[in-house]
Design a protein around this motif. Structure first.
Motif, mmCIF file in Angstrom:
data_model
loop_
_atom_site.group_PDB
_atom_site.id
_atom_site.type_symbol
_atom_site.label_atom_id
_atom_site.label_comp_id
_atom_site.label_asym_id
_atom_site.label_seq_id
_atom_site.Cartn_x
_atom_site.Cartn_y
_atom_site.Cartn_z
ATOM 1 N N ASP A 53 6.798 -1.817 7.897
ATOM 2 C CA ASP A 53 7.660 -1.563 9.052
ATOM 3 C C ASP A 53 8.029 -2.871 9.732
ATOM 4 O OD1 ASP A 53 7.826 1.257 9.091
ATOM 5 O OD2 ASP A 53 5.849 1.406 10.006
ATOM 6 N N ASP A 82 0.309 0.425 1.121
ATOM 7 C CA ASP A 82 0.758 0.799 2.455
ATOM 8 C C ASP A 82 0.499 -0.408 3.357
ATOM 9 O OD1 ASP A 82 1.075 1.581 5.047
ATOM 10 O OD2 ASP A 82 -0.084 3.434 4.889
ATOM 11 N N SER A 108 6.001 6.078 6.902
ATOM 12 C CA SER A 108 5.706 7.440 6.415
ATOM 13 C C SER A 108 6.734 7.816 5.345
ATOM 14 C CB SER A 108 5.775 8.459 7.547
ATOM 15 O OG SER A 108 4.898 8.117 8.577
HETATM 16 C C1 LIG Z 1 -1.360 1.984 7.980
HETATM 17 C C2 LIG Z 1 -0.217 2.834 8.416
HETATM 18 N N1 LIG Z 1 0.483 3.524 7.490
HETATM 19 C C3 LIG Z 1 1.526 4.295 7.824
HETATM 20 C C4 LIG Z 1 1.924 4.421 9.131
HETATM 21 C C5 LIG Z 1 3.112 5.278 9.464
HETATM 22 O O1 LIG Z 1 4.176 4.446 9.807
HETATM 23 P P1 LIG Z 1 5.466 5.019 10.575
HETATM 24 O O2 LIG Z 1 4.954 5.452 11.921
HETATM 25 O O3 LIG Z 1 6.401 3.867 10.664
HETATM 26 O O4 LIG Z 1 5.997 6.149 9.778
HETATM 27 C C6 LIG Z 1 1.228 3.733 10.131
HETATM 28 C C7 LIG Z 1 1.601 3.882 11.543
HETATM 29 O O5 LIG Z 1 1.014 3.319 12.423
HETATM 30 C C8 LIG Z 1 0.135 2.915 9.768
HETATM 31 O O6 LIG Z 1 -0.562 2.225 10.674
#
Ligand SMILES: Cc1ncc(COP(=O)(O)O)c(C=O)c1O
Length: 504
Positions: A309, A280, A158
């Protein structure tokens, strides 16, 4: 002696630091904590995946600020009795909700070592910064980015997506936007992603000051991949209306069903149109570690930036988000901010510029890189890639079992590690929502839910390296059992059996 001097003098005589008076006692308790946590992870299958928090336990965390000291052993007992049993559950192989990694004992130990060093990775010349740079370099190589690319650890995708929006903004409006702010012109800037993209992209547009309406969410096909023709059309329409498109966000693994956009097509389209292309890749980008998935990510190497991540498919303990930017200068332009008290030098502790604080909003930063470095080195990328491959194979196994079971319905094509399905019933949204909560409360498994075309689906995201066929079978049996109990006409729902809370 002045009063201040007297006070300082008596403090140094009584040894009033926060260190223990008896290091041996501290060592013994520390060893016990370590043993307990290793046992916790080693025996995680003996516990319920998750259990509801009793009201008296929740109430304990509404206590007064502790003014007086307590014994560490007593505080640790509270942790063992009231925190450990009511954690999220994602260490457990039966956890399949949302997109949660399982962590590893290696990452856990590295976290302890990082806390011991208490390094601040905002900047300065110390080796922890080089550890972070090592991972930036590894990611640069993994994603085929050129020399000069930059990267930084952040909380999660995020935050990485928000930072990518800001880098794209600075690139289109110039550095001066950082002084002038978003003027009237920027109200005309528009960004694009798919309807299947994660909500944090819309939030990023909001936080960055463009407003979420400036994000156009483009139609997807039946596999949830962005429809390029619709993107092209929408951008042409916006241009003819005097708007300035500046950013396209592609998905490498959508949150609902794990769809991967055609990244190669998106990247060449963005190049033609002069748009920043961000990917993303929250969980899917690390599919690059699995040879059979890497081909499906083709085009990611052409992105301007990638968010991912390590705490998801990389199994690094929370949190370990990461942003990689193709052109490190654009990245610096967006965040570097000189200050007299952060003066850089050519020698001494203030050397080693640029510092990580020049690449993001944070000045004080922990040593997230260490647990990631330990994880990558200890397991090696082949083994981590094999875990990713195995979670996709488990998803296909779950899919096959659903297709063979007339009481269940598959709700979306299985593309990676996510399976969406439901129990067939007269009132499926209500029944399946209840079934998921029943299963979570039973402690057997922890799926989550999502809405697909307005219909509620049970969603199993297989991310945890400990998950195996037993866990998939247990999830399916639980769905069938609770589904039958919840279906109208059946006997009243029997009292669910909760596994007793297990303290450490
Ligand atoms: C495709 C995608 N984008 C963004 C996010 C957000 O990631 P984070 O929870 O590490 O901020 C997620 C979380 O599952 C995700 O699946």
């Amino acid at each position: 002696m002045t009063e201040a001097l007297q006070q300082a003098d008596s403090q140094s005589k009584t040894g009033e630091t926060l260190d223990p008076k008896n290091w041996d006692e501290m060592r013994a308790l520390g060893h016990r904590m370590l043993d307990d946590m290793i046992d916790y992870v080693a025996n995680i299958r003996d516990r319920p995946v998750w259990q509801p928090i009793p009201e008296n336990v929740r109430a304990r965390f509404d206590a007064e600020l502790p003014r007086r000291a307590s014994e560490l052993a007593d505080v640790y007992r509270e942790f063992s009795d009231f925190i450990v049993p009511y954690a999220t559950g994602n260490v457990h192989p039966g956890f399949m909700g949302w997109v949660h990694g399982g962590g590893t004992p290696v990452g856990m130990l590295a976290e302890m070592l990082a806390a011991g060093l208490n390094a601040n990775l905002g900047g300065r010349d110390h080796i922890p910064i080089e550890v972070e740079r090592q991972i930036v370099e590894w990611m640069r190589q993994l994603f085929g980015f050129p020399k000069g690319a930059s990267g930084i650890f952040v909380t999660g995708t995020s935050m990485a997506n928000l930072m990518a929006v800001l880098v794209a903004r600075t690139t289109v409006l110039g550095r001066s936007v950082r002084q002038r702010g978003l003027g009237d012109d920027s109200a005309l800037l528009t960004a694009y992603t798919s309807k299947a993209a994660h909500g944090c992209i819309s939030k990023a547009m909001d936080i960055a000051g463009f407003g979420s309406d400036a994000l156009r969410c483009i139609d997807v096909d039946s596999s949830h991949r962005i429809v390029l023709a619709s993107l092209r059309e929408r951008i042409a329409l916006d241009r003819s209306a005097g708007r300035t498109p500046f950013l396209v966000v592609g998905s490498a693994g959508t949150v609902d069903i794990g769809a991967i956009d055609d990244l190669r097509a998106l990247s060449s389209f963005c190049r033609e149109e002069g748009l920043w292309f961000h990917v993303d890749g929250a969980f899917g980008a690390l599919g690059m570690l699995a040879p059979e998935l890497a081909a499906r990510l083709a085009g990611i190497e052409l992105a301007d930036s990638i968010a991912l991540d390590f705490h998801k498919w990389g199994q690094v303990p929370y949190d370990a988000g990461f942003l990689l930017v193709r052109d490190g200068d654009r990245h610096l332009d967006t965040f570097a901010a000189p200050a007299a008290y952060l003066r850089r030098e050519s020698r001494g502790l203030a050397a080693n510029s640029p510092w990580p604080c020049d690449l993001g909003p944070d000045l004080s930063r922990g040593f997230r890189a260490l647990k990631t470095w330990f994880t990558l080195k200890t397991y090696g990328t082949e083994r981590l890639g094999a875990v990713i491959t195995r979670s996709c194979a488990l998803a296909r196994y779950l899919e096959a079992r659903i297709l063979a079971e007339p009481r269940l319905e598959l709700m979306a094509p299985v593309q990676l590690n996510i399976v969406c399905f439901r129990y067939r019933a007269d009132n499926p949204d209500q029944i399946n929502g209840d079934v998921v909560a029943d299963i979570q409360e039973s402690g057997i498994a922890a799926p989550s839910t999502t809405l697909l075309a307005g219909q509620l689906a049970i969603r199993a995201a297989i991310v945890n390296h400990r998950t195996d066929i037993r866990d998939i079978d247990a999830l399916l049996s639980a769905v069938l059992e609770f589904g039958a109990r919840r279906s109208p006409g059946d006997l009243a729902l029997p009292q669910l059996e909760h596994s007793p809370p297990l303290a450490m």
